[in-house]
Scaffold this motif. Structure first.
Motif, mmCIF file in Angstrom:
data_model
loop_
_atom_site.group_PDB
_atom_site.id
_atom_site.type_symbol
_atom_site.label_atom_id
_atom_site.label_comp_id
_atom_site.label_asym_id
_atom_site.label_seq_id
_atom_site.Cartn_x
_atom_site.Cartn_y
_atom_site.Cartn_z
ATOM 1 N N GLY A 14 30.242 61.756 -4.929
ATOM 2 C CA GLY A 14 30.845 60.914 -3.563
ATOM 3 C C GLY A 14 31.250 59.585 -3.852
ATOM 4 O O GLY A 14 32.420 59.309 -3.519
ATOM 5 N N ARG A 18 35.032 57.999 -3.402
ATOM 6 C CA ARG A 18 35.051 57.239 -2.149
ATOM 7 C C ARG A 18 35.409 56.005 -3.068
ATOM 8 O O ARG A 18 36.240 55.012 -2.452
ATOM 9 C CB ARG A 18 33.756 57.030 -1.493
ATOM 10 C CG ARG A 18 34.066 57.023 -0.183
ATOM 11 C CD ARG A 18 32.679 57.118 0.563
ATOM 12 N NE ARG A 18 31.434 56.355 -0.336
ATOM 13 C CZ ARG A 18 30.506 57.320 -0.368
ATOM 14 N NH1 ARG A 18 30.583 58.700 -0.192
ATOM 15 N NH2 ARG A 18 29.419 56.976 -1.195
ATOM 16 N N ALA A 125 39.304 61.158 7.055
ATOM 17 C CA ALA A 125 39.016 61.791 5.898
ATOM 18 C C ALA A 125 39.362 63.198 5.950
ATOM 19 O O ALA A 125 39.415 63.745 7.122
ATOM 20 C CB ALA A 125 37.494 61.608 5.369
ATOM 21 N N ASN A 144 39.619 61.145 1.512
ATOM 22 C CA ASN A 144 40.491 60.410 2.113
ATOM 23 C C ASN A 144 42.054 60.747 1.285
ATOM 24 O O ASN A 144 41.885 60.848 0.207
ATOM 25 C CB ASN A 144 40.540 58.710 1.931
ATOM 26 C CG ASN A 144 41.462 58.162 2.816
ATOM 27 O OD1 ASN A 144 42.458 57.815 2.488
ATOM 28 N ND2 ASN A 144 40.826 57.580 3.895
ATOM 29 N N TYR A 212 38.810 52.326 5.282
ATOM 30 C CA TYR A 212 38.156 53.735 5.073
ATOM 31 C C TYR A 212 36.871 53.348 4.350
ATOM 32 O O TYR A 212 35.705 53.578 4.834
ATOM 33 C CB TYR A 212 38.912 54.344 4.070
ATOM 34 C CG TYR A 212 38.167 55.938 3.804
ATOM 35 C CD1 TYR A 212 38.167 56.747 5.128
ATOM 36 C CD2 TYR A 212 37.639 56.032 2.738
ATOM 37 C CE1 TYR A 212 37.512 57.979 4.898
ATOM 38 C CE2 TYR A 212 36.823 57.314 2.445
ATOM 39 C CZ TYR A 212 36.771 58.118 3.543
ATOM 40 O OH TYR A 212 36.001 59.460 3.576
ATOM 41 N N TYR A 213 36.724 52.726 3.293
ATOM 42 C CA TYR A 213 35.237 52.506 2.733
ATOM 43 C C TYR A 213 35.382 51.079 1.935
ATOM 44 O O TYR A 213 36.207 50.872 1.307
ATOM 45 C CB TYR A 213 34.863 53.809 1.685
ATOM 46 C CG TYR A 213 33.521 53.205 1.064
ATOM 47 C CD1 TYR A 213 32.378 53.796 1.806
ATOM 48 C CD2 TYR A 213 33.446 52.722 -0.096
ATOM 49 C CE1 TYR A 213 31.278 53.503 1.334
ATOM 50 C CE2 TYR A 213 32.153 52.538 -0.502
ATOM 51 C CZ TYR A 213 31.111 52.988 -0.053
ATOM 52 O OH TYR A 213 29.942 52.876 -0.368
#
Lengths: 305, 504
Positions: A14, A18, A125, A144, A212-213
């Motif tokens: 992940g 990400r 996402a 994403n 987003y992140y």
């Protein structure tokens, strides 16, 4: 313990997906710029300014994708400025890059103050892991769209460097300015465009950070990803496809600390958090040590001259 | 393709740079399908003339006629459009691109998206008509100098440039490669496929392959004629005019000395970590010149760098009079080792420091320049410089002028003055006459011969085979980073040496 290992691996997967995206965009932008024979160390500035602009535009317009585009535009402007300054005689691109880095981050902090508090619409996402029935895996596979854009872009760049006139001209300019001039190519123009386009990509990388992140705008948003990505390009030997793998590796290494903590290993937390940086150092030492790899370096870069 | 060779005529070309008249009313006529040599010393105006024809410079006066029609060439692009192409001394191929990529991108109408299948087919058809082959799918950086040279010529033909100007095309080739390439070009010219104008210094090649020649001296036309009919002495008289040339120092016969310099199993790597020299073994006796011949890029530069301490040895050792020699400043002094590296402005001087300072590099820490080993006084340094400048006839504005303001020949003389003014036991020389005019060449070769006659061991690395044949007592040939042939100069000849240069 088996279970814990799986948890860690899923978390790292992940993390790789990400965290890698901004690295990817900045590294691809830098690859394009360096292939044309110029180094832009200032992409950290593009990244931070892009993050701020994306957040601000998304907040003001209510459309996150408009923010992404605006972030690219801001990066384009910074890149173009770098490209223009380096065109002037006796200007060193590395010094200009460091100045542009301070300029970009300074600009972002100056105009970004009012946007630290409010919450802006963020990018959605694509849930790719719902079918697995495993909530951890499902969460890791929340991808994403920009991630796929980055991969597509890398494949396109890889193809274009070999199969298009523009690709060949960029490589030619980066490897032998004298030959390019002899063919009537304007070296300065090619480098200006390549730096501007590289700046655009770095700006989009910034949008990912704020939209987003981690997904908010504050002054500590980037912890040197822009600088790290420039180092990635050297590690990836100026190859766009290898840039993707390098970015994924960095993302995974970055997720090591938090994921170990999540299964209860908190000893050496800060050490594991430093994994990407330690990895950078090791990689740089190894790749600098192998002299044969010097062959991939574009001949016109000011570090090789 | 036959019969498409153009003729070219340049009439009354004049080009003035500030106070210098580089080209003074020069005319040249190159017939269709001829192989025409353009001769002259450095600075005679050959480059200026071809650069005016190519459109790099715009001539102040004069016109260019192609097939009898006047053409206006204002830029290299115009030259290209008129089918005039040039192969430069520095290659213009892009090292990281493959041969095929280089050819396709050099086309003015290169497509935005390249259909490689179609282009490859087209290239194969083109190559089938060509007299020589070059690997098209490897990056140019991995081709040999000869292959690059051929690819440059293929590029001109690919672009349909049938009037080609070659600037000293054989300087990077072995004698065999050079003869092969010139022979093929001569054949194409005979069949009226191309017209060639070749700048050259080498009378041998001009006599063997060219049909006409034109000579320039100091920017003026001094002669032209049939290359087969006119003798070499006549041509060289046109080139150098009535300049008095210093008598060459004669080779003194003396009994063989003891071994002075010994290279034992030297290994070193190039900047990419690949072997540059492998197992080099060689002995040089006192009072002997050993010439190292070879095509450029076969490890000679690395060898000289290793001997002068610029490149670390990975294995092996250097011995002088049987003692281990570490190339450090102190040892150079103790063993009286001196050197004249290639490109002296880059390798033996600090360009922005003054002539006096550069001349003192060997002695600035010794009396009379230095007191107590550290206190330098500029007075004696300048005095010594004045003396050397006068003795070695270095043309400079004065001892305080930066050495980079001197001409190439004078930088070379200044370095010689510094290196040869003391007692010399070992002398290491690399391409000492590269790019110098006749008078300087004679002068510098005499100095080297004098050192030999006085008993120094001289190692002469040179890419100019004629220089080695003139100076050396023994010749060693370097190929692929190692010495594969050593012979006394009277026991060998140009052909044998040439074959070993090519690695056979």
């Amino acid at each position: 313990m088996d279970n814990a290992l799986v948890t860690v691996l899923i978390a790292m997967l992940g993390g790789a997906i990400r965290v890698s995206t901004p690295f990817m965009f900045v590294a691809l932008g830098e690859t394009l710029t360096e292939k044309s024979g110029r180094i832009n160390l200032g992409l950290e500035g593009n990244l931070v300014l892009g993050a701020m602009v994306a957040y601000a535009v998304s907040y003001l317009s209510g459309n996150a994708w408009l923010g992404v585009l605006a972030a690219g535009g801001s990066g384009l402007c910074l890149g173009a400025l770098h490209g223009y300054i380096c065109k002037l005689p006796r200007v060193n691109d590395i010094a200009v890059g460091i100045a542009m880095m301070s300029f970009g981050t300074g600009l972002a902090f100056f105009f970004g103050k009012p946007f630290i508090q409010p919450s802006a619409p963020r990018l959605d996402a694509i849930p790719l892991g719902d079918w697995t029935g495993n909530p951890a895996l499902a969460q890791a596979l929340q991808v994403n769209p920009l991630f796929f854009v980055g991969i597509a872009l890398a494949v396109f760049m890889f193809w274009a460097f070999r199969n298009t006139r523009w690709g060949l001209i960029v490589r030619m300019t980066g490897d032998s300015a004298a030959s390019a001039k002899a063919m009537g190519v304007s070296v300065d123009l090619v480098r200006f465009l390549a730096t501007a386009a590289g700046g655009f990509l770095a700006g989009i990388g910034g949008a990912f950070l704020s939209l987003y992140y981690p997904g908010s705008w504050n002054q500590g948003l980037s912890s040197g990803q822009g600088l790290m990505a420039v180092a990635l390009v050297i590690f990836a030997r100026w190859d766009p496809i290898k840039c993707i793998f390098a970015a994924l590796l960095f993302g995974a290494a970055g997720a090591l600390g938090p994921s170990l903590q999540s299964i209860g290993i908190s000893q050496g937390y800060y050490f594991f958090n430093a994994a990407p940086y330690i990895l950078t150092l090791i990689i740089m030492i190894i790749s600098a040590g192998s002299k044969a790899s010097a062959r991939d370096v574009p001949g016109e870069l000011s570090i090789t001259k | 393709m036959a019969g498409r060779a153009p003729s070219l005529e340049a009439i009354g070309m004049t080009k003035v740079f500030g106070p210098l008249v580089a080209l003074d009313d020069v005319s040249i006529k190159v017939e269709a399908g001829s192989f025409h040599a353009l001769l002259g010393e450095n600075g005679a105006g050959k480059s200026t003339l071809v650069k005016c024809i190519m459109g790099f410079y715009s001539a102040d006066k004069g016109q260019v006629r192609l097939d009898g029609q006047e053409v206006a060439i204002r830029s290299p692009r115009d030259a290209r459009a008129n089918g005039i192409g040039m192969v430069y001394q520095q290659f213009t191929l892009v090292p990281c691109l493959t041969g095929a990529e280089n050819l396709v991108i050099s086309r003015a109408d290169a497509p935005a998206v390249i259909d490689w299948a179609k282009e490859k087919k087209h290239l194969d058809a083109f190559m089938a008509e060509m007299p020589f082959r070059v690997p098209m799918n490897t990056p140019v950086s991995s081709l040999s100098a000869g292959e690059k040279q051929k690819l440059e010529i293929l590029k001109l033909l690919y672009l349909d440039q049938r009037f080609m100007i070659l600037d000293e095309p054989t300087s990077v080739l072995t004698p065999g490669e050079a003869d092969e390439m010139l022979g093929l070009l001569g054949g194409m010219a005979d069949r009226k496929e191309i017209t060639v104008l070749m700048i050259s210094h080498k009378f041998r090649e001009v006599k063997a392959f060219c049909d006409h020649f034109t000579v320039l001296r100091r920017g003026r036309f001094t002669g032209a004629g049939d290359a087969k009919a006119v003798s070499v002495p006549e041509m060289s008289a046109m080139m150098i005019g009535d300049t008095a040339i210093r008598e060459r120092a004669a080779r003194k016969k003396h009994n063989e000395g003891a071994d002075r310099l010994e290279l034992a199993g030297l290994f070193a790597e190039d900047n990419d970590g690949l072997p540059a020299i492998r197992s080099v073994n060689l002995k040089v006796k006192a009072g002997e010149i050993v010439g190292i011949a070879g095509v450029s890029g076969n490890g000679q530069s690395a060898l000289v760098e290793a001997l002068s301490g610029q490149r670390p040895l990975s294995d092996g050792g250097i011995y002088i009079n049987g003692e281990f020699f570490r190339p450090k400043r102190g040892s150079f002094d103790r063993y009286k080792v001196f050197g004249l590296p290639e490109e002296p402005l880059k390798n033996a001087t600090v360009p922005r420091m003054s002539v006096a300072e550069n001349l003192a590099f060997r002695s600035f820490d010794k009396p009379p320049v230095a007191k107590l080993g550290w206190w330098m006084s500029p007075g004696p340094m300048r005095e010594k410089a004045r003396e050397l400048i006068a003795r070695y006839r270095v043309k400079t504005q004065g001892p305080d002028a930066p050495i980079e303001t001197l001409s190439g020949g004078n930088v070379q003389r200044a370095v010689l003055a510094r290196e040869l003014s003391g007692d010399v036991d070992v002398l290491i020389v690399a391409n000492p006459c590269f790019g110098l005019d006749f008078a300087s060449v004679a002068d510098i070769r005499s100095q080297i011969m004098e050192q030999r006659n006085r008993g120094a061991a001289v190692l002469l690395v040179s890419e100019d085979l004629d220089e080695i044949l003139e100076l050396a007592d023994r010749v060693a040939v370097m190929s692929g980073g190692t010495i594969n042939y050593v012979a006394r100069i009277e026991d060998t000849d140009r052909n044998t040496i040439g074959q070993h240069m090519a690695g056979h």
